[in-house]
Design a protein around this motif. Sequence first.
Motif, PDB file in Angstrom:
ATOM      1  N   TRP A  69       0.939  -1.239   0.020  1.00 59.90           N
ATOM      2  CA  TRP A  69       0.019   0.037  -0.017  1.00 59.90           C
ATOM      3  C   TRP A  69       0.757   1.396   0.159  1.00 59.90           C
ATOM      4  CZ3 TRP A  69       0.231   3.028   4.557  1.00 59.90           C
ATOM      5  CH2 TRP A  69      -0.620   4.174   4.481  1.00 59.90           C
ATOM      6  N   ALA A  70       2.000   1.331   0.828  1.00 63.42           N
ATOM      7  CA  ALA A  70       2.828   2.469   1.129  1.00 63.42           C
ATOM      8  C   ALA A  70       3.490   2.718  -0.377  1.00 63.42           C
ATOM      9  CB  ALA A  70       3.756   2.319   1.935  1.00 63.42           C
ATOM     10  N   GLU A 129       2.555   1.955  -3.314  1.00 64.77           N
ATOM     11  CA  GLU A 129       1.777   2.081  -4.392  1.00 64.77           C
ATOM     12  C   GLU A 129       1.436   3.498  -4.296  1.00 64.77           C
ATOM     13  OE1 GLU A 129      -1.639  -0.498  -4.370  1.00 64.77           O
ATOM     14  OE2 GLU A 129      -0.484  -2.183  -5.190  1.00 64.77           O
ATOM     15  N   CYS A 130       1.190   4.183  -3.087  1.00 66.88           N
ATOM     16  CA  CYS A 130       0.720   5.727  -2.822  1.00 66.88           C
ATOM     17  C   CYS A 130       2.123   6.454  -2.621  1.00 66.88           C
ATOM     18  CB  CYS A 130      -0.047   5.661  -1.579  1.00 66.88           C
ATOM     19  SG  CYS A 130      -1.387   4.932  -1.506  1.00 66.88           S
ATOM     20  N   TYR A 131       3.056   6.075  -3.018  1.00 64.58           N
ATOM     21  CA  TYR A 131       4.364   6.771  -2.689  1.00 64.58           C
ATOM     22  C   TYR A 131       4.728   7.926  -3.885  1.00 64.58           C
ATOM     23  CZ  TYR A 131       8.756   7.709  -0.029  1.00 64.58           C
ATOM     24  OH  TYR A 131       9.781   8.414   0.558  1.00 64.58           O
ATOM     25  N   TRP A 132       3.803   7.502  -4.846  1.00 62.73           N
ATOM     26  CA  TRP A 132       4.014   8.701  -6.153  1.00 62.73           C
ATOM     27  C   TRP A 132       3.602  10.067  -5.500  1.00 62.73           C
ATOM     28  CZ3 TRP A 132      -0.009  11.090  -7.689  1.00 62.73           C
ATOM     29  CH2 TRP A 132      -1.420  10.454  -7.295  1.00 62.73           C
ATOM     30  N   ASN A 133       2.598  10.068  -4.741  1.00 62.83           N
ATOM     31  CA  ASN A 133       2.082  11.232  -4.234  1.00 62.83           C
ATOM     32  C   ASN A 133       2.911  12.132  -3.290  1.00 62.83           C
ATOM     33  OD1 ASN A 133       0.365  13.514  -4.080  1.00 62.83           O
ATOM     34  ND2 ASN A 133      -1.138  12.299  -2.984  1.00 62.83           N
ATOM     35  N   ASP A 166       2.044  13.096   0.468  1.00 68.22           N
ATOM     36  CA  ASP A 166       1.857  11.650   1.265  1.00 68.22           C
ATOM     37  C   ASP A 166       3.099  11.379   1.775  1.00 68.22           C
ATOM     38  OD1 ASP A 166      -1.032  12.150   1.028  1.00 68.22           O
ATOM     39  OD2 ASP A 166      -1.131  10.668  -0.576  1.00 68.22           O
ATOM     40  N   ARG A 167       4.097  11.546   1.287  1.00 70.01           N
ATOM     41  CA  ARG A 167       5.516  10.520   1.441  1.00 70.01           C
ATOM     42  C   ARG A 167       5.734  10.581   3.064  1.00 70.01           C
ATOM     43  NH1 ARG A 167       9.270  11.603  -3.900  1.00 70.01           N
ATOM     44  NH2 ARG A 167       7.765  10.538  -5.262  1.00 70.01           N
ATOM     45  N   LEU A 215       3.517   8.422   4.921  1.00 70.93           N
ATOM     46  CA  LEU A 215       3.962   6.953   4.540  1.00 70.93           C
ATOM     47  C   LEU A 215       5.162   6.664   5.105  1.00 70.93           C
ATOM     48  CD1 LEU A 215       2.724   7.319   0.784  1.00 70.93           C
ATOM     49  CD2 LEU A 215       1.535   5.838   2.665  1.00 70.93           C
TER      50      LEU A 215
END
Length: 71
Positions: A20-21, A23-27, A30-31, A34
């Motif tokens: 999950w982390a 997959e979301c790290y591109w934003n 949010d880093r 995460l």
Amino acid sequence: MKTYRLGSNEGVYAPGVVRWAKECYWNEPDRPALRNVVMGWNVPEAAVEALLSGAAPYTIEGETVVFSHEE
């Protein structure tokens, strides 16, 4: 090089959290959040950055995420 083992427990499935982390790290906004989640396994921020960015490959052994990073 140090090897880190992120284990699961009754409430947290480590491979799912790492997936999950990542997959979301591109934003970028949010880093920090995460990184903080994964740092909850007592892993240094630089190692977490390498894991989530894909610079440090990982394997899954049962319910444990295993990866290595230069200290």
